[in-house]
Design a protein around this motif. Structure first.
Motif, mmCIF file in Angstrom:
data_model
loop_
_atom_site.group_PDB
_atom_site.id
_atom_site.type_symbol
_atom_site.label_atom_id
_atom_site.label_comp_id
_atom_site.label_asym_id
_atom_site.label_seq_id
_atom_site.Cartn_x
_atom_site.Cartn_y
_atom_site.Cartn_z
ATOM 1 N N MET A 27 0.853 -1.197 0.000
ATOM 2 C CA MET A 27 0.000 0.000 0.000
ATOM 3 C C MET A 27 0.879 1.233 0.000
ATOM 4 N N ALA A 28 0.590 2.141 -0.877
ATOM 5 C CA ALA A 28 1.412 3.340 -0.974
ATOM 6 C C ALA A 28 0.549 4.577 -0.829
ATOM 7 N N ARG A 29 1.131 5.573 -0.269
ATOM 8 C CA ARG A 29 0.401 6.814 -0.048
ATOM 9 C C ARG A 29 0.906 7.890 -0.995
ATOM 10 N N ARG A 73 2.950 13.972 -4.773
ATOM 11 C CA ARG A 73 4.202 13.339 -4.383
ATOM 12 C C ARG A 73 3.919 12.060 -3.609
ATOM 13 N N VAL A 74 4.861 11.165 -3.671
ATOM 14 C CA VAL A 74 4.763 9.903 -2.955
ATOM 15 C C VAL A 74 5.333 10.125 -1.559
ATOM 16 N N GLU A 75 4.657 9.586 -0.578
ATOM 17 C CA GLU A 75 5.137 9.768 0.789
ATOM 18 C C GLU A 75 5.298 8.412 1.453
ATOM 19 N N ALA A 76 6.387 8.263 2.164
ATOM 20 C CA ALA A 76 6.586 7.050 2.954
ATOM 21 C C ALA A 76 5.532 7.011 4.051
ATOM 22 N N ASP A 106 -8.354 4.600 0.014
ATOM 23 C CA ASP A 106 -8.683 5.509 1.119
ATOM 24 C C ASP A 106 -8.271 6.921 0.758
ATOM 25 N N VAL A 107 -9.057 7.865 1.213
ATOM 26 C CA VAL A 107 -8.719 9.278 1.037
ATOM 27 C C VAL A 107 -8.930 9.977 2.371
#
Lengths: 106, 106
Positions: A1-3, A78-81, B36-37
């Motif tokens: 799962m990536a945010r 942007r991708v966030e850890a 999810d948001v």
């Protein structure tokens, strides 16, 4: 799962009454030295599957057509850890893992 | 001039109807795969003077007492490099990227 994080801010040339209200309130609350405040929105999207270029293109398209009003707002994607233990302490690892991906739309 | 960003998000255990509304709208608009948001607020503060530990402590205090409702919201404070036409030789700290400074409040 990536945010993936989408930040939506009013364009610099657009008046920001919310931010101005915050800025004017700060000295009354004892906080001096803040010369400008802008307030915007932050969306955190959890994506299924890998966050590759195609996925980010889709998020950018979402942001352009739905999350931001590009007449008056800029956005960044942007991708966030994803932090493991939220609220567990200071010095969250976030920053080193962030990767800015897209500039605002003009 | 340095920019400090305060991100304010609802705590994970707090229901986020705004984010849910966005999430439910996405498939109707043709965007699948977003599980999810969460929607929150982003404040960009321009500070006078250097952004050192003391300044960041003040911003954290602002966030804790004024920008966020820490009963239901977490916040993060970080220094952000100011993009665009910043003059060369500007003493922009964190130029190599964002520097996360404070974790959420629990």
């Amino acid at each position: 799962m990536a945010r993936v994080v989408v930040d939506v801010m009013l364009k610099p040339e657009i008046l920001d009454p919310q931010g101005q209200a915050v800025q004017r309130a700060l000295p009354r609350l004892g906080f001096e030295g803040v010369t400008d405040v802008r307030q915007g929105k932050r969306f955190e999207l959890e994506l299924q599957g890998p966050v590759d270029g195609a996925a980010l293109d889709r998020v950018r398209e979402m942001a352009r057509t739905f999350l931001a009003n590009t007449v008056i707002e800029d956005f960044t994607v942007r991708v966030e850890a994803v932090e493991a233990a939220e609220g567990a302490g200071d010095d969250a690892p976030g920053a080193a893992g962030d990767a800015a991906v897209a500039g605002g739309v003009s």
